[in-house]
Design a protein around this motif. Structure first.
Motif, PDB file in Angstrom:
ATOM      1  N   ARG A  71       0.840  -1.209   0.000  1.00 25.29           N
ATOM      2  CA  ARG A  71       0.000   0.000   0.000  1.00 25.29           C
ATOM      3  C   ARG A  71       0.869   1.250   0.000  1.00 25.29           C
ATOM      4  O   ARG A  71       0.610   2.204  -0.728  1.00 25.29           O
ATOM      5  N   SER A  72       1.920   1.249   0.821  1.00 23.69           N
ATOM      6  CA  SER A  72       2.826   2.390   0.899  1.00 23.69           C
ATOM      7  C   SER A  72       3.516   2.624  -0.447  1.00 23.69           C
ATOM      8  O   SER A  72       3.605   3.756  -0.923  1.00 23.69           O
ATOM      9  N   PHE A  73       3.981   1.558  -1.058  1.00 29.00           N
ATOM     10  CA  PHE A  73       4.633   1.670  -2.360  1.00 29.00           C
ATOM     11  C   PHE A  73       3.666   2.233  -3.397  1.00 29.00           C
ATOM     12  O   PHE A  73       4.023   3.126  -4.170  1.00 29.00           O
ATOM     13  N   MET A  74       2.453   1.708  -3.434  1.00 30.92           N
ATOM     14  CA  MET A  74       1.463   2.165  -4.407  1.00 30.92           C
ATOM     15  C   MET A  74       1.117   3.638  -4.180  1.00 30.92           C
ATOM     16  O   MET A  74       0.978   4.402  -5.135  1.00 30.92           O
ATOM     17  N   ARG A  75       0.990   4.060  -2.923  1.00 27.20           N
ATOM     18  CA  ARG A  75       0.685   5.453  -2.590  1.00 27.20           C
ATOM     19  C   ARG A  75       1.830   6.350  -3.056  1.00 27.20           C
ATOM     20  O   ARG A  75       1.617   7.374  -3.704  1.00 27.20           O
ATOM     21  N   ASP A  76       3.083   5.947  -2.761  1.00 30.08           N
ATOM     22  CA  ASP A  76       4.238   6.736  -3.183  1.00 30.08           C
ATOM     23  C   ASP A  76       4.339   6.803  -4.704  1.00 30.08           C
ATOM     24  O   ASP A  76       4.674   7.842  -5.262  1.00 30.08           O
ATOM     25  N   ALA A  77       4.055   5.715  -5.376  1.00 28.40           N
ATOM     26  CA  ALA A  77       4.106   5.686  -6.834  1.00 28.40           C
ATOM     27  C   ALA A  77       3.063   6.630  -7.421  1.00 28.40           C
ATOM     28  O   ALA A  77       3.342   7.349  -8.387  1.00 28.40           O
ATOM     29  N   LYS A  78       1.895   6.666  -6.838  1.00 28.12           N
ATOM     30  CA  LYS A  78       0.839   7.558  -7.312  1.00 28.12           C
ATOM     31  C   LYS A  78       1.252   9.014  -7.118  1.00 28.12           C
ATOM     32  O   LYS A  78       1.058   9.844  -7.999  1.00 28.12           O
TER      33      LYS A  78
END
Length: 126
Positions: free
Chosen positions: A101-108
């Motif tokens: 989730r953290s990775f996806m949020r940062d990528a967004k």
């Protein structure tokens, strides 16, 4: 020996590949048992079921457009009551889910800000 569709014959495994086994008959003809026609269960490794030199009974399914024999070992086996399915991958650990989730949020955030990390002030506005 005539090998027509539906015939059952004994042949020798002459070659085993990742996609199937080649079977040669007394009359010199050769056919292929595709990996999907080896067993009712999922076949991950064909070498667990057949080996070069084995004598096997096969059913002739037919011939393809080039006249090659399509064969099946599975058709001669008794069908199990319930066909075993490959084991499903279970849920990941909660730690993995949080990291994802953290990775996806940062990528967004990176894609919406043009690749720049938002400043601390920008993060507080959200």
């Amino acid at each position: 020996m005539q090998l027509d569709s539906g015939a059952v014959a004994e042949g020798r495994v002459t070659r085993v590949t990742d996609f199937g086994a080649f079977i040669q008959f007394e009359n010199g003809e050769t056919g292929l048992v595709h990996i999907s026609q080896i067993a009712h269960s999922f076949v991950r490794n064909i070498h667990d079921h057949v080996h070069e030199g084995d004598l096997v009974d096969v059913k002739v399914l037919g011939r393809d457009e080039r006249g090659r024999l399509d064969l099946s070992i599975k058709e001669l086996l008794e069908e199990p009551e319930e066909i075993p399915r490959p084991r499903a991958i279970g849920r990941q650990s909660p730690q993995f889910e949080a990291k994802l989730r953290s990775f996806m949020r940062d990528a967004k955030e990176r894609t919406t800000t043009g690749g720049k990390k938002p400043s601390a002030a920008t993060k507080r506005k959200k």
